[in-house]
Design a protein around this motif. Sequence first.
Motif, mmCIF file in Angstrom:
data_model
loop_
_atom_site.group_PDB
_atom_site.id
_atom_site.type_symbol
_atom_site.label_atom_id
_atom_site.label_comp_id
_atom_site.label_asym_id
_atom_site.label_seq_id
_atom_site.Cartn_x
_atom_site.Cartn_y
_atom_site.Cartn_z
ATOM 1 N N VAL A 105 34.844 47.381 43.024
ATOM 2 C CA VAL A 105 35.516 46.134 42.465
ATOM 3 C C VAL A 105 36.464 46.487 41.099
ATOM 4 N N VAL A 106 35.809 47.339 40.221
ATOM 5 C CA VAL A 106 36.388 47.564 39.113
ATOM 6 C C VAL A 106 37.631 48.466 39.369
ATOM 7 N N ALA A 107 37.628 49.160 40.405
ATOM 8 C CA ALA A 107 38.980 49.892 40.649
ATOM 9 C C ALA A 107 39.891 49.115 41.445
ATOM 10 N N LYS A 108 39.511 48.096 42.219
ATOM 11 C CA LYS A 108 40.390 47.137 42.745
ATOM 12 C C LYS A 108 40.967 46.286 41.733
ATOM 13 N N ILE A 109 40.272 45.835 40.574
ATOM 14 C CA ILE A 109 40.686 45.061 39.525
ATOM 15 C C ILE A 109 41.603 45.901 38.774
ATOM 16 N N GLU A 110 41.619 47.130 38.485
ATOM 17 C CA GLU A 110 42.560 47.908 37.756
ATOM 18 C C GLU A 110 43.803 48.089 38.586
ATOM 19 N N ARG A 111 43.640 48.352 40.015
ATOM 20 C CA ARG A 111 44.657 48.390 40.527
ATOM 21 C C ARG A 111 45.678 46.961 40.680
ATOM 22 N N ILE A 112 45.184 46.083 40.846
ATOM 23 C CA ILE A 112 45.943 44.830 40.821
ATOM 24 C C ILE A 112 46.470 44.596 39.356
ATOM 25 N N ASN A 113 45.549 44.669 38.473
ATOM 26 C CA ASN A 113 46.131 44.600 37.097
ATOM 27 C C ASN A 113 47.451 45.573 36.790
ATOM 28 N N VAL A 114 47.176 46.922 37.047
ATOM 29 C CA VAL A 114 48.358 47.748 37.073
ATOM 30 C C VAL A 114 49.599 47.200 37.631
ATOM 31 N N THR A 115 49.493 47.043 39.128
ATOM 32 C CA THR A 115 50.396 46.401 39.863
ATOM 33 C C THR A 115 51.205 45.290 39.305
ATOM 34 N N ARG A 116 50.564 44.252 38.742
ATOM 35 C CA ARG A 116 51.014 42.979 38.278
ATOM 36 C C ARG A 116 51.706 43.375 36.959
ATOM 37 N N TRP A 117 51.162 44.180 36.096
ATOM 38 C CA TRP A 117 51.728 44.605 34.885
ATOM 39 C C TRP A 117 53.123 45.322 35.191
#
Length: 151
Positions: A105-117
């Motif tokens: 989940v942490v890895a998924k959150i980071e992927r989404i965050n990086v993509t969004r930023w």
Amino acid sequence: MNERTVKQVYESIYDIYLHGSEHVARSLKEDKELQYFSREQTQLIKVIDTYPRTTLKEIAEILGVHKTGISNKVKKLVEGGYLEYRQGPDQKSKYVEVTDKGHEVVAKIERINVTRWRELFDDLFTDEEMQELDEKLQRIRTRFGKEEDHK
């Protein structure tokens, strides 16, 4: 250093944090699994992942909240299989640790965050400007890290 400029920088960073967190939280709600996570839970699991073997009291201090404010959130994440309690070395204390499911989940959150930023800033900064911004932010992080070491 000009006090007015320092105040503007502080207010900008604070505003970016508040609005950026909300913006990314909306992006996380688009994911089937993460849509049930509150913004506080995503911050909580990230902090616990970043600072393993941390007690609830220490987590509360990092997040600037009362221990009672995170106990229920931790409990829900434990029940969901994202976190687990572990016995501390003194047998009196216990700490919380991220499970394998939680790491996913942490890895998924980071992927989404990086993509969004990336989407947010792609047309705002060149690669060179983004690198310069990163270098400045790393200097700030280093300063805060040194202050934490002195406590």
